[in-house]
Motif scaffolding. Structure first.
Motif, mmCIF file in Angstrom:
data_model
loop_
_atom_site.group_PDB
_atom_site.id
_atom_site.type_symbol
_atom_site.label_atom_id
_atom_site.label_comp_id
_atom_site.label_asym_id
_atom_site.label_seq_id
_atom_site.Cartn_x
_atom_site.Cartn_y
_atom_site.Cartn_z
ATOM 1 N N PHE A 88 -6.082 -7.242 -3.673
ATOM 2 C CA PHE A 88 -5.229 -7.945 -2.715
ATOM 3 C C PHE A 88 -4.871 -9.292 -3.318
ATOM 4 N N ILE A 89 -3.561 -9.584 -3.401
ATOM 5 C CA ILE A 89 -3.087 -10.827 -4.004
ATOM 6 C C ILE A 89 -2.173 -11.548 -3.018
ATOM 7 N N LEU A 90 -2.538 -12.774 -2.698
ATOM 8 C CA LEU A 90 -1.730 -13.645 -1.834
ATOM 9 C C LEU A 90 -1.323 -14.843 -2.691
ATOM 10 N N LYS A 91 -0.043 -14.960 -2.990
ATOM 11 C CA LYS A 91 0.430 -15.965 -3.947
ATOM 12 C C LYS A 91 0.598 -17.345 -3.285
ATOM 13 N N ASP A 92 1.030 -18.296 -4.087
ATOM 14 C CA ASP A 92 1.128 -19.697 -3.667
ATOM 15 C C ASP A 92 1.968 -19.861 -2.396
ATOM 16 N N ARG A 93 1.447 -20.654 -1.472
ATOM 17 C CA ARG A 93 2.137 -21.067 -0.235
ATOM 18 C C ARG A 93 2.430 -19.911 0.715
ATOM 19 N N ALA A 94 1.883 -18.748 0.445
ATOM 20 C CA ALA A 94 2.023 -17.640 1.397
ATOM 21 C C ALA A 94 1.017 -17.830 2.539
ATOM 22 N N MET A 105 -7.648 -0.611 0.450
ATOM 23 C CA MET A 105 -8.770 0.270 0.100
ATOM 24 C C MET A 105 -8.256 1.525 -0.608
ATOM 25 N N ASN A 106 -9.175 2.286 -1.182
ATOM 26 C CA ASN A 106 -8.848 3.577 -1.793
ATOM 27 C C ASN A 106 -7.839 3.457 -2.935
ATOM 28 N N ASP A 107 -8.162 2.608 -3.924
ATOM 29 C CA ASP A 107 -7.313 2.433 -5.105
ATOM 30 C C ASP A 107 -5.939 1.898 -4.717
ATOM 31 N N THR A 108 -5.944 0.814 -3.953
ATOM 32 C CA THR A 108 -4.716 0.242 -3.397
ATOM 33 C C THR A 108 -4.512 -1.183 -3.898
ATOM 34 N N SER A 109 -3.253 -1.526 -4.173
ATOM 35 C CA SER A 109 -2.871 -2.895 -4.487
ATOM 36 C C SER A 109 -1.889 -3.386 -3.426
ATOM 37 N N ILE A 110 -2.208 -4.505 -2.800
ATOM 38 C CA ILE A 110 -1.308 -5.145 -1.838
ATOM 39 C C ILE A 110 -0.993 -6.547 -2.364
ATOM 40 N N TYR A 111 0.293 -6.823 -2.546
ATOM 41 C CA TYR A 111 0.750 -8.050 -3.197
ATOM 42 C C TYR A 111 1.749 -8.756 -2.283
ATOM 43 N N ILE A 112 1.477 -10.023 -1.973
ATOM 44 C CA ILE A 112 2.363 -10.835 -1.136
ATOM 45 C C ILE A 112 2.775 -12.048 -1.960
ATOM 46 N N ASP A 113 4.065 -12.173 -2.220
ATOM 47 C CA ASP A 113 4.541 -13.181 -3.160
ATOM 48 C C ASP A 113 4.696 -14.559 -2.507
ATOM 49 N N GLU A 114 5.100 -15.520 -3.316
ATOM 50 C CA GLU A 114 5.119 -16.939 -2.942
ATOM 51 C C GLU A 114 5.963 -17.220 -1.685
ATOM 52 N N GLY A 115 5.393 -18.065 -0.826
ATOM 53 C CA GLY A 115 6.140 -18.581 0.311
ATOM 54 C C GLY A 115 6.393 -17.605 1.432
ATOM 55 N N THR A 116 5.806 -16.426 1.377
ATOM 56 C CA THR A 116 6.047 -15.419 2.424
ATOM 57 C C THR A 116 5.146 -15.664 3.633
ATOM 58 N N PHE A 117 5.720 -15.458 4.810
ATOM 59 C CA PHE A 117 5.032 -15.652 6.088
ATOM 60 C C PHE A 117 4.739 -14.290 6.705
ATOM 61 N N ILE A 118 3.463 -14.020 6.972
ATOM 62 C CA ILE A 118 3.050 -12.788 7.652
ATOM 63 C C ILE A 118 2.581 -13.184 9.048
ATOM 64 N N GLY A 119 3.319 -12.744 10.071
ATOM 65 C CA GLY A 119 3.079 -13.189 11.437
ATOM 66 C C GLY A 119 1.825 -12.619 12.075
ATOM 67 N N PRO A 120 1.514 -13.084 13.290
ATOM 68 C CA PRO A 120 0.290 -12.669 13.973
ATOM 69 C C PRO A 120 0.204 -11.154 14.178
ATOM 70 N N TYR A 121 -0.970 -10.629 13.914
ATOM 71 C CA TYR A 121 -1.338 -9.242 14.213
ATOM 72 C C TYR A 121 -0.484 -8.219 13.458
ATOM 73 N N PRO A 127 -3.276 3.943 1.591
ATOM 74 C CA PRO A 127 -3.645 3.772 0.190
ATOM 75 C C PRO A 127 -2.494 3.630 -0.792
ATOM 76 N N GLY A 128 -1.233 3.771 -0.373
ATOM 77 C CA GLY A 128 -0.143 3.475 -1.280
ATOM 78 C C GLY A 128 -0.052 1.976 -1.516
ATOM 79 N N ASN A 129 0.512 1.579 -2.655
ATOM 80 C CA ASN A 129 0.644 0.157 -2.954
ATOM 81 C C ASN A 129 1.738 -0.477 -2.101
ATOM 82 N N ILE A 130 1.563 -1.763 -1.797
ATOM 83 C CA ILE A 130 2.535 -2.528 -1.014
ATOM 84 C C ILE A 130 2.879 -3.796 -1.787
ATOM 85 N N LYS A 131 4.164 -4.048 -1.958
ATOM 86 C CA LYS A 131 4.613 -5.288 -2.594
ATOM 87 C C LYS A 131 5.648 -5.951 -1.706
#
Length: 232
Positions: A88-94, A105-121, A127-131
């Motif tokens: 799991f990678i949360l980049k700068d200012r995210a 989990m289960n051989d998964t990569s989740i990547y959130i790039d710079e400055g992104t806002f993920i709202g409540p809940y 197990p698929g990757n998310i970018k």
């Protein structure tokens, strides 16, 4: 890589003790500095000025990377357990707002790039990757699910037929409205807007506005800009 079982057990114990103790320290100058100082050795990477509020749960911090000035609010849960290749990678200012649920989990990569806002809940699950690209706005109660149950055989329990794991990509500068659902295998192009409550089951071209269940493109932001430009 250290394959010593006793070292692995010690690291997991250290993670559990630190995350439980530090997770309950109040948000103030001292609490923030303590979390930054003592969390740093147990994460895969931790930048400077990371703001982790109390009541955050981490599972398998060795697979978690936090960029500089990242913000993680109360009630967030990040689970990267169960496989050595989880990430799991949360980049700068995210930022992750209250109650965000991440399941890398289960051989998964989740990547959130710079400055992104993920709202409540919001829920992000493999197990698929998310970018997710830079400077995105993901509104509250959105679900991004990089998996889908296979149900082709009516004689077999659905839970026993496995899942797809094609992955999800969301381009830079996208806005997903309240309670959007993004399904496995979807790419949402750069600069797109997805209306509240939409279910995205197919790819969305860049700079599109899409609404509905299932989501369909209703206009292009680029065409709209051209109309404004040449209407004078």
């Amino acid at each position: 890589m250290n394959h010593n079982p006793s070292s692995h057990i010690w690291n997991r114990l250290l993670q559990a003790v630190l995350t439980n103790l530090l997770g309950n320290i109040p948000t103030n100058a001292i609490g923030g500095k303590l979390r930054n100082l003592l969390y740093r050795p147990i994460f895969a990477h931790m930048g400077h000025s990371v703001d982790i509020q109390p009541g955050v749960t981490f599972v398998n911090t060795a697979a978690i990377e936090l960029g500089s000035k990242a913000l993680i609010l109360q009630g967030v849960r990040i689970n990267a357990s169960g496989h050595p290749n989880n990430k799991f990678i949360l980049k700068d200012r995210a930022s992750l707002e209250n109650g965000v649920d991440v399941r890398a989990m289960n051989d998964t990569s989740i990547y959130i790039d710079e400055g992104t806002f993920i709202g409540p809940y919001v829920c992000l699950a493999g197990p698929g990757n998310i970018k997710i690209g830079k400077n995105c706005l993901i509104a509250a109660h959105t679900g991004i699910f990089a998996n889908n149950h296979i149900f082709n055989d009516p004689t077999q329990n659905i839970a026993e037929q496995g899942v797809t794991r094609r992955g999800i990509v969301i381009g830079d500068n996208c806005w997903l409205g309240h309670a959007v659902t993004v399904l496995d295998g979807v790419t949402i192009g750069e600069g797109s807007v997805i209306g509240a409550g939409a279910v995205v089951s197919k790819d969305i071209p860049p700079y599109s506005v899409a609404v509905g269940v299932p989501a369909r493109v209703v206009k292009s932001r680029k065409e709209e800009q051209l109309m404004i430009k040449y209407s004078f």
